[in-house]
Design a protein around this motif. Structure first.
Motif, PDB file in Angstrom:
ATOM      1  N   LYS A 489       0.832  -1.213   0.000  1.00 25.81           N
ATOM      2  CA  LYS A 489       0.000   0.000   0.000  1.00 25.81           C
ATOM      3  C   LYS A 489       0.859   1.253   0.000  1.00 25.81           C
ATOM      4  CE  LYS A 489      -4.049  -1.489   2.527  1.00 25.81           C
ATOM      5  NZ  LYS A 489      -4.613  -1.456   3.823  1.00 25.81           N
ATOM      6  N   LEU A 490       1.988   1.186   0.729  1.00 20.78           N
ATOM      7  CA  LEU A 490       2.811   2.393   0.796  1.00 20.78           C
ATOM      8  C   LEU A 490       3.548   2.648  -0.498  1.00 20.78           C
ATOM      9  CD1 LEU A 490       4.282   2.113   4.388  1.00 20.78           C
ATOM     10  CD2 LEU A 490       2.582   3.720   3.567  1.00 20.78           C
ATOM     11  N   THR A 491       3.747   1.610  -1.292  1.00 19.93           N
ATOM     12  CA  THR A 491       4.494   1.824  -2.527  1.00 19.93           C
ATOM     13  C   THR A 491       3.576   1.927  -3.743  1.00 19.93           C
ATOM     14  OG1 THR A 491       4.742  -0.541  -2.789  1.00 19.93           O
ATOM     15  CG2 THR A 491       6.557   0.650  -1.728  1.00 19.93           C
ATOM     16  N   ALA A 492       2.295   1.749  -3.561  1.00 17.44           N
ATOM     17  CA  ALA A 492       1.384   1.805  -4.706  1.00 17.44           C
ATOM     18  C   ALA A 492       1.082   3.244  -5.074  1.00 17.44           C
ATOM     19  CB  ALA A 492       0.098   1.066  -4.372  1.00 17.44           C
ATOM     20  N   ARG A 493       2.086   3.968  -5.478  1.00 22.82           N
ATOM     21  CA  ARG A 493       1.902   5.344  -5.918  1.00 22.82           C
ATOM     22  C   ARG A 493       2.890   5.615  -7.035  1.00 22.82           C
ATOM     23  NH1 ARG A 493       5.783   8.409  -1.685  1.00 22.82           N
ATOM     24  NH2 ARG A 493       5.806   9.938  -3.340  1.00 22.82           N
ATOM     25  N   ASP A 494       2.569   6.614  -7.839  1.00 24.78           N
ATOM     26  CA  ASP A 494       3.460   6.962  -8.944  1.00 24.78           C
ATOM     27  C   ASP A 494       4.643   7.742  -8.409  1.00 24.78           C
ATOM     28  OD1 ASP A 494       0.489   7.782 -10.723  1.00 24.78           O
ATOM     29  OD2 ASP A 494       1.651   5.918 -10.806  1.00 24.78           O
ATOM     30  N   ARG A 495       5.750   7.616  -9.173  1.00 25.40           N
ATOM     31  CA  ARG A 495       6.869   8.501  -8.864  1.00 25.40           C
ATOM     32  C   ARG A 495       6.583   9.862  -9.491  1.00 25.40           C
ATOM     33  NH1 ARG A 495      10.924   5.590  -6.793  1.00 25.40           N
ATOM     34  NH2 ARG A 495      10.648   3.386  -7.181  1.00 25.40           N
ATOM     35  N   ASP A 496       6.960  10.914  -8.776  1.00 30.94           N
ATOM     36  CA  ASP A 496       6.784  12.255  -9.343  1.00 30.94           C
ATOM     37  C   ASP A 496       7.837  12.497 -10.392  1.00 30.94           C
ATOM     38  OD1 ASP A 496       6.228  13.343  -5.980  1.00 30.94           O
ATOM     39  OD2 ASP A 496       4.758  12.772  -7.506  1.00 30.94           O
ATOM     40  N   GLN A 497       7.411  13.086 -11.500  1.00 30.96           N
ATOM     41  CA  GLN A 497       8.377  13.372 -12.564  1.00 30.96           C
ATOM     42  C   GLN A 497       8.325  14.845 -12.878  1.00 30.96           C
ATOM     43  OE1 GLN A 497       6.466  10.215 -15.024  1.00 30.96           O
ATOM     44  NE2 GLN A 497       8.555  10.112 -15.773  1.00 30.96           N
ATOM     45  N   VAL A 498       9.436  15.480 -12.729  1.00 28.41           N
ATOM     46  CA  VAL A 498       9.507  16.897 -13.048  1.00 28.41           C
ATOM     47  C   VAL A 498       9.464  17.066 -14.562  1.00 28.41           C
ATOM     48  CG1 VAL A 498      10.918  18.956 -12.896  1.00 28.41           C
ATOM     49  CG2 VAL A 498      10.802  17.405 -10.964  1.00 28.41           C
ATOM     50  N   TYR A 499       8.690  18.027 -15.006  1.00 32.54           N
ATOM     51  CA  TYR A 499       8.559  18.271 -16.441  1.00 32.54           C
ATOM     52  C   TYR A 499       9.842  18.901 -16.969  1.00 32.54           C
ATOM     53  CZ  TYR A 499       6.977  20.588 -20.691  1.00 32.54           C
ATOM     54  OH  TYR A 499       6.865  21.039 -21.974  1.00 32.54           O
ATOM     55  N   ALA A 529       9.233  19.682  -5.651  1.00 29.00           N
ATOM     56  CA  ALA A 529      10.452  19.861  -4.859  1.00 29.00           C
ATOM     57  C   ALA A 529      10.269  19.270  -3.475  1.00 29.00           C
ATOM     58  CB  ALA A 529      10.764  21.348  -4.730  1.00 29.00           C
ATOM     59  N   ASP A 530      11.279  18.662  -2.955  1.00 24.86           N
ATOM     60  CA  ASP A 530      11.279  18.126  -1.591  1.00 24.86           C
ATOM     61  C   ASP A 530      10.370  16.943  -1.379  1.00 24.86           C
ATOM     62  OD1 ASP A 530      11.479  21.410  -0.029  1.00 24.86           O
ATOM     63  OD2 ASP A 530      12.986  20.153  -1.022  1.00 24.86           O
ATOM     64  N   ASN A 531       9.567  16.556  -2.400  1.00 19.17           N
ATOM     65  CA  ASN A 531       8.732  15.372  -2.188  1.00 19.17           C
ATOM     66  C   ASN A 531       9.621  14.159  -1.993  1.00 19.17           C
ATOM     67  OD1 ASN A 531       6.664  17.075  -2.686  1.00 19.17           O
ATOM     68  ND2 ASN A 531       5.749  15.886  -4.336  1.00 19.17           N
ATOM     69  N   ILE A 532       9.200  13.294  -1.093  1.00 17.88           N
ATOM     70  CA  ILE A 532       9.963  12.079  -0.841  1.00 17.88           C
ATOM     71  C   ILE A 532       9.392  10.991  -1.735  1.00 17.88           C
ATOM     72  CG2 ILE A 532      10.719  10.471   0.928  1.00 17.88           C
ATOM     73  CD1 ILE A 532      11.503  13.273   1.600  1.00 17.88           C
ATOM     74  N   GLN A 533      10.206  10.413  -2.588  1.00 16.14           N
ATOM     75  CA  GLN A 533       9.726   9.361  -3.480  1.00 16.14           C
ATOM     76  C   GLN A 533       9.797   8.020  -2.792  1.00 16.14           C
ATOM     77  OE1 GLN A 533       8.355  10.391  -6.145  1.00 16.14           O
ATOM     78  NE2 GLN A 533       9.063  12.465  -5.768  1.00 16.14           N
ATOM     79  N   LYS A 534       9.083   7.043  -3.334  1.00  9.59           N
ATOM     80  CA  LYS A 534       9.165   5.704  -2.737  1.00  9.59           C
ATOM     81  C   LYS A 534      10.512   5.116  -3.078  1.00  9.59           C
ATOM     82  CE  LYS A 534       6.706   3.800  -6.656  1.00  9.59           C
ATOM     83  NZ  LYS A 534       5.505   3.144  -7.127  1.00  9.59           N
ATOM     84  N   PRO A 535      10.979   4.243  -2.239  1.00  3.31           N
ATOM     85  CA  PRO A 535      12.310   3.671  -2.513  1.00  3.31           C
ATOM     86  C   PRO A 535      12.270   2.736  -3.715  1.00  3.31           C
ATOM     87  CG  PRO A 535      11.328   2.640  -0.592  1.00  3.31           C
ATOM     88  CD  PRO A 535      10.397   3.741  -0.998  1.00  3.31           C
ATOM     89  N   THR A 536      13.408   2.593  -4.379  1.00  3.64           N
ATOM     90  CA  THR A 536      13.505   1.653  -5.493  1.00  3.64           C
ATOM     91  C   THR A 536      13.731   0.254  -4.940  1.00  3.64           C
ATOM     92  OG1 THR A 536      15.874   1.938  -5.612  1.00  3.64           O
ATOM     93  CG2 THR A 536      14.519   3.383  -6.985  1.00  3.64           C
TER      94      THR A 536
END
Lengths: 582, 302, 360
Positions: A489-499, A529-536
């Motif tokens: 559940k904690l990893t079921a999110r998209d990674r943010d991608q800067v345009y 900015a500063d968003n914490i992404q899920k770990p790889t």
């Protein structure tokens, strides 16, 4: 995708279906089908799947409130007389006998005192209207905070914003119908707003009122807007809203078994028919109990509208509170140009801010898409913490709304909290700019810190509350790994991608709209900015490896009470003994 | 402990215990006091002359009121030039009866809004104070019951039965219209009160003695305007009071009125109760129900 | 996932850190596995429905038996009784249905596949082709004359519906109406008396000697109560005509110490013995004002808290109003009654575009 869906049940019955002689119901169904092809039309709808979560039911509160409004409203029209013709009241309510009033007010008194259940109908109708608009607002907030306004649901979002706007106007015209002192004062203010419009204001005022204020036309005109025009548009828009919902299917929270390509939940027949139908009765019942026990808009105490009379504590209904509040705190800005008056003190709070707010609301999905460049379809929801800038922006808007709303009730606040009404106004003039800014910053950092906590949980497990002391004397807290379900559940999110704008294409031609693209890229960077992404995967494996090492060092503790396993939610605690029991 | 009677048997030695004297003294005091209270001549029973009343009032005034209002009721200015207590030379007995009777005066401190509290003086003392202040100048007198009470007035006019009922209803209707023209702007449509500038407030006027409402209109307490008898004639005042009393006697037809403060409070209930209950119901509807670790006995495939 | 044609987004890592574990195993409810629990739940649901029916019957009983006069605990008995029974009847149905769904209806989670919002390519092609063929057959693209005149006609044909809205007001649109109130009804006519000031809702005209210092009087033109005296008829001051006049002519009088007054330019003789008169209609959006703070002679509007100083020509001292409160020049007639010396010299009430800043 790795979900095996062929093994999942699609029915709850335990025995196979058997052929039987057509019953009476079957014969009716057959008659209908032979003319309407119901079999095809209903093929997919009867067992349509809806996901289950309480926050998905907020829009339903609005939907059922609308139905209640239609029912109670239709009954009210059987007795209400929308005429401004003057009459002398000789009815049941003694303190108003002999007083001149409009037919509209007199019929409102008749409904309240002579029609059995009339007052109940009036009160239910009014409470339901307030709940209707409130439910739309919290539904809007839920949709926005969870990202359900993204593609392909942007149009539905726009329809929803229009519903909110129309609902507000519907409420205003509705509570003005009895032509009582309080709502009449509001209509007077509306006349003032119209007059403040540049160039056409005076003519608009005289056209709408059929002459100088108050005229003899406004109540019948409000009536037809309230019972025909707006309900017609509302019905059409609600139909479109529901249609889009059915077509796109409802969004769902990410979790085990749920993907972007499926919907997991319960079928329309029977579960959702029962739950939604039951909820309709519950909303209706709550409205009825409120209509029974809580007095609202006691028009007989206000008396008929008289332009020379007024009550302290004159406010519109709550949903118009924020423009009224802005109107109270704005300084006395009025300019005079060549013999003409421009009333900024009325134009800004009433003619500019509300349309601006609605427009901003409607454009939000499109602006977001422009900034992020995200053109994918989204059917899985986002936790608010995973979109910190978006969440903070809406919280900031909510703070602005709240400041304006508080300003609308500044005189009630003054007498209840024993404050000076002037000080409240001065405070809010500053607060309405400062507080949203603070709210934005605080919310954004809060979301990011929650993201950080999630990442810690993924990498290092959850905190058991058990403090270990090493032989050297150092303290540490024991962590245990979270379950697979929770980790997923904690990893079921998209990674943010800067345009990242394309500066030059393959042939070296610079892209057009260079400056706008640069702005877009900057905004996109600010957004993420500063968003914490899920770990790889590598980071996770490394962390688990690290955890395994730690466990090895603590192997001696295994099996002993207080090794922490009793708190992982899977093991039972009954058989555990505490050390003090020895 | 020494005082305990340990030698129960030896009655003669302890017939007078150490406390006996104390007890006799207490009994004597009680007896004397009681006899005095029952047999002593009644003091304030007889009517005093006006002069005596004014004199008594002056004594009370000097002790309780002169600090802010001056030894002769001339008012006192602070060093900054604001008013500590306004002059009382022309406020009249009605103003005193109102202010002291509702407990507003003596005020604990000056301020934007002097609150109502328990009166510090009893009825005779208030009458004395009123007489004294009235003697300082020309001001409105305390009204008679027929001035402010519609029932007393109609009875004094000899009306009975249907005539009485009709006249009273007409008075209430008139009073309601005059109330809406003059009073609701400050005190709100059902007299629940309203905000005034800089921390002041027009207080709630429901459940207030009819006499005090009359006096407040007549004398214009604190920042309230005066509604002298040349502004609102006495019979109109009586009609307004009749209307307010009618509001008090009226049932709350639609349910609890939440203090009669209008749309702000209604909106609060819509959110807290209406939406609160509906969202609560939604949470219940979608919540996971109880689960069992068992499996059904009949053959079912998952 | 949908298309990744957008070149501006870098490629996503394909491997997700944790694979989807799939739907969890179904857990049964006590009502699924225990027949006694099942029966109990059935009885509960049924009792909710029966309770609802009883409440509906009670509603009818109360409707018939309780009339509007009766009260219960100080509340209207009819309203409370009807509402509570109806509300409980509804809640009974609702709770029963929900309870049934939660405890007894099948609660296996079911999976349905989504379809992309986009229509499939073949459908798109067919539709596009149809559009093309249809448009070609209509000839609209090949015939600009037809197209443009069609657009012209369509654009205009809706105008009548807009144009007739002008007669939303069948009377006069003359903005000059805003500048006249009933106070000036007899201006310019020497045979008619000046407009006396009457106590609102009481009706009697006011002698200057009636008022004491500190009195605030809510007033209207005396013509409301005695129209013939001023050359008007009953029809001029009743019905909605009365309402229109009220919305402009409402007045307040305040008597203060003459020394406290700071008269405006040219207004030195506008007061009578310290009695000043101002429009009761706020210059912000038109609410009537009569909250006067006697000690400071500040008049506070309840709607948006505009505050005016009545000793200083109605100057705005707080709040959003843009203009001072219009003052009315007072005079006394032969019998001592307060009268309006003339109409207001500026329009009363809310600002409007054509309003001149300078007084006339």
């Amino acid at each position: 995708m790795s979900v095996e869906t062929s093994q999942v049940a699609d029915t709850n019955s335990t025995t196979p279906a058997t052929a039987a002689k057509p019953s009476r119901v079957g014969m009716v169904a057959n008659w209908a089908d032979e003319r309407l092809a119901l079999g095809t039309a209903m093929k997919k709808q009867l067992r349509k799947v809806f996901p289950d979560h309480w926050s998905f039911m907020l829009g339903e509160i609005a939907l059922w409130s609308f139905v209640i409004l239609l029912l109670t409203g239709t009954l009210l029209t059987l007795w209400f007389d929308p005429s401004m013709g003057e009459t002398t009241y000789e009815g049941t309510y003694a303190p108003l006998r002999g007083v001149h009033m409009s037919q509209a007010f007199a019929s409102s008194l008749e409904i309240s005192f002579d029609v059995r259940g009339g007052l109940l109908l009036r009160q239910m109708h009014h409470w339901s209207a307030m709940i209707f608009i409130g439910a739309m607002m919290i539904h809007l907030l839920r949709v926005f905070f969870t990202g359900a306004h993204r593609k392909p649901r942007e149009l539905n979002w726009v329809v929803g914003c229009l519903l909110l706007l129309l609902g507000t106007i519907e409420g205003f015209t509705g509570y003005s119908l009895p032509d009582d002192l309080l709502s009449g004062t509001g209509v007077r203010a509306a006349d003032g707003f119209m007059k403040a419009t540049p160039v056409v204001g005076s003519y608009m005022s005289m056209a709408v009122f059929g002459g100088e204020f108050p005229g003899d036309s406004i109540i019948p005109r409000f009536y037809i807007v309230h019972v025909l025009l707006i309900p017609g548009i509302l019905l059409a828009l609600i139909g479109a809203h529901m249609l889009l919902l059915v077509f796109h299917k409802h969004t769902q929270w990410p979790g085990p078994g749920k993907t972007e390509q499926n919907v997991v939940g319960y079928p329309l027949l029977p579960v959702y028919m029962a739950k939604a139908g039951g909820f309709f009765f519950i909303v209706f019942g709550v409205t009825a109990l409120m209509g029974a026990l809580l007095s609202i808009n006691p028009v007989w105490k206000y008396g008929p509208y008289d332009p020379t009379k007024v009550t302290a504590g004159s406010q519109p209904d709550w949903y118009m509170g924020w423009p009224d509040g802005l109107l109270r705190i704005i300084p006395a800005w009025e300019t005079h140009l060549w013999g003409h008056t421009v009333s900024w003190n009325i134009m800004i709070p009433i003619l500019i801010m509300p349309p601006l707010m609605i427009t901003i609301l409607m454009l939000l999905p499109f602006v977001e898409q422009w900034i992020t460049g995200d053109k994918r379809e989204h059917h899985l929801l986002q936790r608010p913490r995973n979109a910190p800038t978006r969440t903070a922006f809406m919280v900031s808007l909510m703070t602005f709304y709240a400041c304006a709303w508080a300003a609308g009730g500044n005189d009630i606040i003054a007498i209840k909290l024993h404050l000076s009404i002037n000080q409240i106004t001065y405070f809010l003039r500053a607060a309405i700019f400062i507080l949203p800014l603070i709210a934005f910053i605080v919310t954004r950092r809060w979301c990011i810190s929650l993201q950080r906590h999630d990442r810690e949980k993924l990498l290092h497990g959850y905190e058991t509350g058990i403090i270990m002391r090493s032989p050297e004397g150092g303290y540490s807290e024991r962590h245990l790994p979270i379950s697979d379900t929770e980790a997923y559940k904690l990893t079921a999110r998209d990674r943010d991608q800067v345009y990242v704008p394309e500066e030059v294409d393959a042939d070296g031609v610079p892209a057009p709209n260079g400056r706008i693209n640069a702005l877009r890229a900057r905004l996109s960077k600010l957004m993420f900015a500063d968003n914490i992404q899920k770990p790889t995967r590598e980071e996770l494996e490394e962390a688990h490896h690290h955890v395994d090492e730690e466990h090895e060092l603590q192997a001696a503790m295994e099996g002993v009470p207080a090794d922490g396993h009793q708190f992982d939610g899977i093991h039972t605690v009954d058989e555990e003994r505490l050390r003090s029991d020895d | 402990m020494r005082l305990l009677n340990r030698s129960v048997g030896r009655l003669s030695r302890h017939r007078r215990g150490r406390l006996a004297g104390l007890v006799v003294l207490l009994l004597g005091l009680l007896l004397t006091g009681g006899l005095y209270a029952t047999l002593a001549p009644a003091q304030a029973g007889k009517a005093e002359s006006q002069e005596e009343l004014v004199k008594k009032g002056r004594e009370l005034f000097l002790v309780s009121c002169s600090f802010c209002h001056g030894k002769n009721g001339e008012g006192i200015l602070t060093k900054r030039g604001d008013q500590l207590g306004p002059p009382l030379t022309d406020v009249g007995a009605a103003a005193v009866d109102f202010q002291v009777g509702t407990g507003r005066m003596p005020a604990q401190q000056p301020g934007a809004q002097i609150p109502r509290k328990n009166p510090a003086f009893n009825e005779e003392e208030i009458a004395a104070l009123a007489a004294y202040v009235a003697s300082l100048g020309q001001g409105p007198a305390i009204p008679e019951e027929t001035d402010y009470d519609i029932d007393a007035y109609l009875e004094s006019q000899g009306l009975k039965g249907d005539d009485y009922k009709e006249a009273k209803e007409a008075a209430i209707t008139r009073g309601g219209q005059i109330f809406l023209s003059n009073c609701t702007a400050c005190h709100n449509f059902e007299g629940s009160g309203g905000a005034m500038p800089r921390g002041g407030a027009a207080p709630k006027i429901r459940g207030v003695d009819s006499k005090y409402i009359y006096e407040a209109m007549l004398t214009g307490p604190q920042s309230m305007d005066t509604f002298s008898n040349g502004n609102i004639p006495p019979d109109a005042k009586r009609d307004i009071i009749a209307y307010l009393n009618a509001l008090d006697e009226q049932p709350e037809y639609g349910g609890w009125g939440s203090g009669g403060l209008g749309p702000v409070v209604e909106g609060m209930w819509a959110w807290l109760i209406g939406l609160g209950l509906c969202v609560g119901a939604a949470v219940w509807i979608a919540s996971h129900t109880t689960r069992s670790s068992k499996k059904p006995s009949k053959g079912v495939d998952a | 996932m949908s298309d990744a044609h957008d070149n501006s987004l870098p490629a996503l890592p394909e491997e997700e850190p944790i694979p989807n574990p799939g739907l969890p195993e179904h857990q049964w409810r006590p009502t699924d596995v225990d027949p006694k629990a099942e029966k109990r739940a059935e009885r509960q649901v049924a009792s909710y429905f029966v309770g609802s029916m009883i409440c509906t019957v009670l509603f009818i009983v109360i409707y018939v038996a309780v009339d509007e006069d009766q009260t219960i605990a100080g509340f209207g008995a009819s309203n409370v009784g009807l509402g509570v029974t109806f509300g409980l009847a509804l809640l009974g149905m609702g709770v029963g249905l929900i309870h049934w769904a939660r405890k007894l209806m099948g609660d296996h989670e079911i999976v349905e596949m989504r379809h992309p919002a986009r229509s499939p390519e073949e459908d798109r092609e067919v539709t596009l082709k149809a559009l093309e063929t249809g448009t070609e057959e209509s000839g609209i693209l090949r015939r600009p004359l037809l197209r443009n005149t069609l657009l012209g006609g369509l654009g205009l044909v809706g105008l009548p519906a807009v144009v007739i809205l002008k007669d939303l007001n069948t009377g006069s649109y003359d903005v000059d109406q805003f500048y006249h109130t009933l106070w000036g009804a007899t201006d310019g006519d020497d045979k008619l008396p000046k407009m006396r000031i009457a106590r609102d809702s009481i009706g009697t005209p006011i002698l200057a000697s009636d008022l004491e210092i500190g009195d605030l009087v809510n007033c209207v033109p005396h013509a409301f109560y005695d129209p013939e005296r001023y050359g008007l008829t009953e029809a001029d001051v009743e019905g909605h005509k009365l309402q229109v006049e009220k919305s402009k002519a409402a007045l307040i009088l305040l008597r203060m110490e003459p020394d406290d007054i700071k008269p405006g330019k040219g207004r030195e003789n506008w007061d009578v013995n310290g009695i000043v008169a101002y429009s009761k209609i706020c210059t912000h959006v038109g609410c009537p004002i009569s909250l006067n703070e006697r000690t400071t002679h500040h008049l506070l509007c309840p709607c948006h808290q505009s505050t005016f100083d009545l000793a200083d020509a109605g100057r705005v001292v707080f709040g959003p109003a843009g203009r001072p409160l219009p003052q009315l020049q007072l005079d006394v007639d032969e019998e001592g009654y307060l009268v309006a010396a003339s109409d207001f010299v500026e329009p009363v009430g809310p600002s409007f575009w054509e309003r001149d800043y300078d007084e006339r």
